[in-house]
Write a protein that holds these residues in place. Structure first.
Motif, PDB file in Angstrom:
ATOM      1  N   ALA A 118      -7.240   2.139  -0.361  1.00 43.68           N
ATOM      2  CA  ALA A 118      -7.644   0.967   0.410  1.00 43.68           C
ATOM      3  C   ALA A 118      -8.616   0.092  -0.369  1.00 43.68           C
ATOM      4  O   ALA A 118      -8.512  -1.132  -0.356  1.00 43.68           O
ATOM      5  CB  ALA A 118      -8.262   1.389   1.734  1.00 43.68           C
ATOM      6  N   CYS A 119      -9.552   0.710  -1.102  1.00 36.08           N
ATOM      7  CA  CYS A 119     -10.537  -0.082  -1.850  1.00 36.08           C
ATOM      8  C   CYS A 119      -9.865  -0.886  -2.964  1.00 36.08           C
ATOM      9  O   CYS A 119     -10.314  -1.979  -3.299  1.00 36.08           O
ATOM     10  CB  CYS A 119     -11.642   0.810  -2.402  1.00 36.08           C
ATOM     11  N   ASP A 120      -8.779  -0.367  -3.543  1.00 36.45           N
ATOM     12  CA  ASP A 120      -8.057  -1.113  -4.563  1.00 36.45           C
ATOM     13  C   ASP A 120      -7.178  -2.190  -3.936  1.00 36.45           C
ATOM     14  O   ASP A 120      -7.015  -3.273  -4.485  1.00 36.45           O
ATOM     15  CB  ASP A 120      -7.175  -0.174  -5.398  1.00 36.45           C
ATOM     16  N   ALA A 155       0.834  -1.211   0.000  1.00 32.43           N
ATOM     17  CA  ALA A 155       0.000   0.000   0.000  1.00 32.43           C
ATOM     18  C   ALA A 155       0.866   1.257   0.000  1.00 32.43           C
ATOM     19  O   ALA A 155       0.601   2.196  -0.748  1.00 32.43           O
ATOM     20  CB  ALA A 155      -0.919  -0.004   1.219  1.00 32.43           C
ATOM     21  N   ILE A 156       1.894   1.266   0.813  1.00 34.75           N
ATOM     22  CA  ILE A 156       2.767   2.443   0.892  1.00 34.75           C
ATOM     23  C   ILE A 156       3.559   2.613  -0.395  1.00 34.75           C
ATOM     24  O   ILE A 156       3.627   3.699  -0.964  1.00 34.75           O
ATOM     25  CB  ILE A 156       3.718   2.337   2.107  1.00 34.75           C
ATOM     26  N   ASP A 157       4.149   1.526  -0.878  1.00 37.20           N
ATOM     27  CA  ASP A 157       5.018   1.612  -2.057  1.00 37.20           C
ATOM     28  C   ASP A 157       4.251   1.924  -3.335  1.00 37.20           C
ATOM     29  O   ASP A 157       4.741   2.621  -4.209  1.00 37.20           O
ATOM     30  CB  ASP A 157       5.811   0.326  -2.231  1.00 37.20           C
ATOM     31  N   SER A 158       3.047   1.398  -3.454  1.00 32.87           N
ATOM     32  CA  SER A 158       2.286   1.574  -4.692  1.00 32.87           C
ATOM     33  C   SER A 158       1.317   2.749  -4.624  1.00 32.87           C
ATOM     34  O   SER A 158       0.744   3.135  -5.631  1.00 32.87           O
ATOM     35  CB  SER A 158       1.494   0.308  -5.005  1.00 32.87           C
ATOM     36  N   LYS A 159       1.097   3.282  -3.413  1.00 33.57           N
ATOM     37  CA  LYS A 159       0.141   4.371  -3.192  1.00 33.57           C
ATOM     38  C   LYS A 159      -1.275   3.989  -3.623  1.00 33.57           C
ATOM     39  O   LYS A 159      -2.042   4.816  -4.092  1.00 33.57           O
ATOM     40  CB  LYS A 159       0.597   5.646  -3.900  1.00 33.57           C
ATOM     41  N   LEU A 160      -1.608   2.709  -3.460  1.00 33.47           N
ATOM     42  CA  LEU A 160      -2.960   2.254  -3.778  1.00 33.47           C
ATOM     43  C   LEU A 160      -3.938   2.754  -2.729  1.00 33.47           C
ATOM     44  O   LEU A 160      -3.598   2.897  -1.555  1.00 33.47           O
ATOM     45  CB  LEU A 160      -3.028   0.727  -3.817  1.00 33.47           C
TER      46      LEU A 160
END
Length: 83
Positions: free
Chosen positions: A59-61, A52-57
């Motif tokens: 939460a829903c994705d 999540a941190i590295d990809s900046k996704l």
């Protein structure tokens, strides 16, 4: 007939809480979370947090990802592309 005691209205779950976009995590907070997850041996949670941190996704994705999205032939990829 008219009720003399109307049903009390339920208070909204988010009354008085901040809603909407939150401030981004600070670098110290990110590392504190990573260390706690490592100490608890929460490997899956740590992997999801790092992704999540590295990809900046959002939460829903992030929660819709499946292992097959980041693993090919049973081995995890170093880089994954999200379409």
């Amino acid at each position: 007939m008219h009720d003399k005691n109307p049903t009390p209205r339920q208070e909204p779950w988010n009354k008085g809480k901040l809603v909407g976009q939150k401030q981004p995590l600070k670098l110290e907070e990110i590392w504190a979370i990573r260390i706690r997850l490592e100490l608890e041996s929460a490997v899956m949670d740590l992997a999801l947090f790092n992704l999540a941190i590295d990809s900046k996704l959002r939460a829903c994705d992030l929660v819709t990802l499946r292992a097959r999205d980041i693993a090919i032939g049973g081995a995890a990829e170093f880089r994954a592309s999200i379409a």
